[in-house]
Design a protein around this motif. Structure first.
Motif, PDB file in Angstrom:
ATOM      1  N   GLU A 246       0.832  -1.206   0.000  1.00 19.75           N
ATOM      2  CA  GLU A 246       0.000   0.000   0.000  1.00 19.75           C
ATOM      3  C   GLU A 246       0.863   1.250   0.000  1.00 19.75           C
ATOM      4  O   GLU A 246       0.542   2.237  -0.674  1.00 19.75           O
ATOM      5  CB  GLU A 246      -0.953   0.000   1.204  1.00 19.75           C
ATOM      6  CG  GLU A 246      -1.808   1.241   1.317  1.00 19.75           C
ATOM      7  CD  GLU A 246      -2.762   1.469   0.146  1.00 19.75           C
ATOM      8  OE1 GLU A 246      -3.287   2.599   0.046  1.00 19.75           O
ATOM      9  OE2 GLU A 246      -2.989   0.557  -0.675  1.00 19.75           O
ATOM     10  N   ALA A 247       1.967   1.234   0.735  1.00 14.06           N
ATOM     11  CA  ALA A 247       2.868   2.393   0.745  1.00 14.06           C
ATOM     12  C   ALA A 247       3.437   2.625  -0.654  1.00 14.06           C
ATOM     13  O   ALA A 247       3.496   3.761  -1.125  1.00 14.06           O
ATOM     14  CB  ALA A 247       3.986   2.190   1.755  1.00 14.06           C
TER      15      ALA A 247
ATOM     16  N   VAL B  13       2.973   5.943  -2.928  1.00 14.24           N
ATOM     17  CA  VAL B  13       4.140   6.687  -3.429  1.00 14.24           C
ATOM     18  C   VAL B  13       4.036   6.848  -4.942  1.00 14.24           C
ATOM     19  O   VAL B  13       4.274   7.935  -5.470  1.00 14.24           O
ATOM     20  CB  VAL B  13       5.465   5.992  -3.031  1.00 14.24           C
ATOM     21  CG1 VAL B  13       6.646   6.585  -3.780  1.00 14.24           C
ATOM     22  CG2 VAL B  13       5.678   6.091  -1.525  1.00 14.24           C
ATOM     23  N   GLU B  14       3.666   5.794  -5.648  1.00 14.78           N
ATOM     24  CA  GLU B  14       3.512   5.882  -7.115  1.00 14.78           C
ATOM     25  C   GLU B  14       2.532   6.979  -7.491  1.00 14.78           C
ATOM     26  O   GLU B  14       2.824   7.827  -8.351  1.00 14.78           O
ATOM     27  CB  GLU B  14       3.023   4.548  -7.685  1.00 14.78           C
ATOM     28  CG  GLU B  14       4.073   3.485  -7.753  1.00 14.78           C
ATOM     29  CD  GLU B  14       3.543   2.208  -8.377  1.00 14.78           C
ATOM     30  OE1 GLU B  14       2.901   2.281  -9.446  1.00 14.78           O
ATOM     31  OE2 GLU B  14       3.777   1.138  -7.793  1.00 14.78           O
ATOM     32  N   ILE B  15       1.370   6.990  -6.864  1.00 18.76           N
ATOM     33  CA  ILE B  15       0.343   7.988  -7.170  1.00 18.76           C
ATOM     34  C   ILE B  15       0.820   9.384  -6.770  1.00 18.76           C
ATOM     35  O   ILE B  15       0.687  10.341  -7.540  1.00 18.76           O
ATOM     36  CB  ILE B  15      -0.979   7.632  -6.453  1.00 18.76           C
ATOM     37  CG1 ILE B  15      -1.572   6.361  -7.053  1.00 18.76           C
ATOM     38  CG2 ILE B  15      -1.970   8.798  -6.538  1.00 18.76           C
ATOM     39  CD1 ILE B  15      -2.715   5.770  -6.255  1.00 18.76           C
ATOM     40  N   GLY B  16       1.387   9.509  -5.576  1.00 19.81           N
ATOM     41  CA  GLY B  16       1.848  10.810  -5.089  1.00 19.81           C
ATOM     42  C   GLY B  16       2.951  11.407  -5.932  1.00 19.81           C
ATOM     43  O   GLY B  16       2.957  12.608  -6.223  1.00 19.81           O
TER      44      GLY B  16
ATOM     45  N   GLY C 222       6.138  13.484   1.979  1.00 21.35           N
ATOM     46  CA  GLY C 222       6.029  12.054   2.269  1.00 21.35           C
ATOM     47  C   GLY C 222       4.891  11.743   3.213  1.00 21.35           C
ATOM     48  O   GLY C 222       4.112  10.803   2.992  1.00 21.35           O
ATOM     49  N   ARG C 223       4.755  12.545   4.249  1.00 20.89           N
ATOM     50  CA  ARG C 223       3.648  12.336   5.203  1.00 20.89           C
ATOM     51  C   ARG C 223       2.304  12.585   4.540  1.00 20.89           C
ATOM     52  O   ARG C 223       1.331  11.876   4.823  1.00 20.89           O
ATOM     53  CB  ARG C 223       3.836  13.255   6.408  1.00 20.89           C
ATOM     54  CG  ARG C 223       4.974  12.816   7.301  1.00 20.89           C
ATOM     55  CD  ARG C 223       5.171  13.754   8.463  1.00 20.89           C
ATOM     56  NE  ARG C 223       6.288  13.295   9.283  1.00 20.89           N
ATOM     57  CZ  ARG C 223       7.180  14.114   9.788  1.00 20.89           C
ATOM     58  NH1 ARG C 223       7.109  15.413   9.606  1.00 20.89           N
ATOM     59  NH2 ARG C 223       8.166  13.628  10.523  1.00 20.89           N
ATOM     60  N   LYS C 224       2.250  13.568   3.649  1.00 17.18           N
ATOM     61  CA  LYS C 224       0.996  13.863   2.950  1.00 17.18           C
ATOM     62  C   LYS C 224       0.625  12.701   2.015  1.00 17.18           C
ATOM     63  O   LYS C 224      -0.515  12.255   1.995  1.00 17.18           O
ATOM     64  CB  LYS C 224       1.152  15.165   2.150  1.00 17.18           C
ATOM     65  CG  LYS C 224      -0.138  15.660   1.552  1.00 17.18           C
ATOM     66  CD  LYS C 224      -0.073  17.111   1.106  1.00 17.18           C
ATOM     67  CE  LYS C 224       0.813  17.295  -0.080  1.00 17.18           C
ATOM     68  NZ  LYS C 224       0.733  18.678  -0.639  1.00 17.18           N
TER      69      LYS C 224
END
Length: 102
Positions: free
Chosen positions: A17-18, A22-25, A97-99
């Motif tokens: 899930e992380a 990350v891919e989407i963000g 990263g937190r967002k």
């Protein structure tokens, strides 16, 4: 190149899930960046490691992000001319990263 910045971004989503987040963000962030600037960004995944490089105004930045079960370990290699901005870069990576992982 100066000493790389090492940034650890904790999460509680598990590795898969992380990585998805990350891919989407990263895609969203790069879309905004390239619309607003003339920065060339290259990136690719190798397993759970994202490698990226960006170049603007003759300065090249390299970064890797290793997605783990509980953290994402980011290494950012800044050129000497940008090393004075290391603190700001570190703050921004943590904030974004937190967002992304929120």
């Amino acid at each position: 190149m100066s000493k790389p910045l090492s940034i650890s971004v904790p999460h509680s989503h598990g590795k898969d899930e992380a990585r998805r987040r990350v891919e989407i963000g990263v895609e969203k962030a790069l879309q905004k960046l390239t619309e607003a600037t003339k920065v060339e960004v290259q990136r690719h995944w190798d397993g759970d490691r994202l490698s990226a490089s960006a170049e603007a105004l003759g300065q090249k930045i390299h970064a890797t992000a290793d997605v783990g079960q509980e953290t994402i370990e980011v290494l950012v290699h800044l050129p000497m001319m940008l090393s004075m901005m290391a603190g700001k870069v570190q703050e921004r990576v943590l904030k974004e990263g937190r967002k992304i992982l929120g």
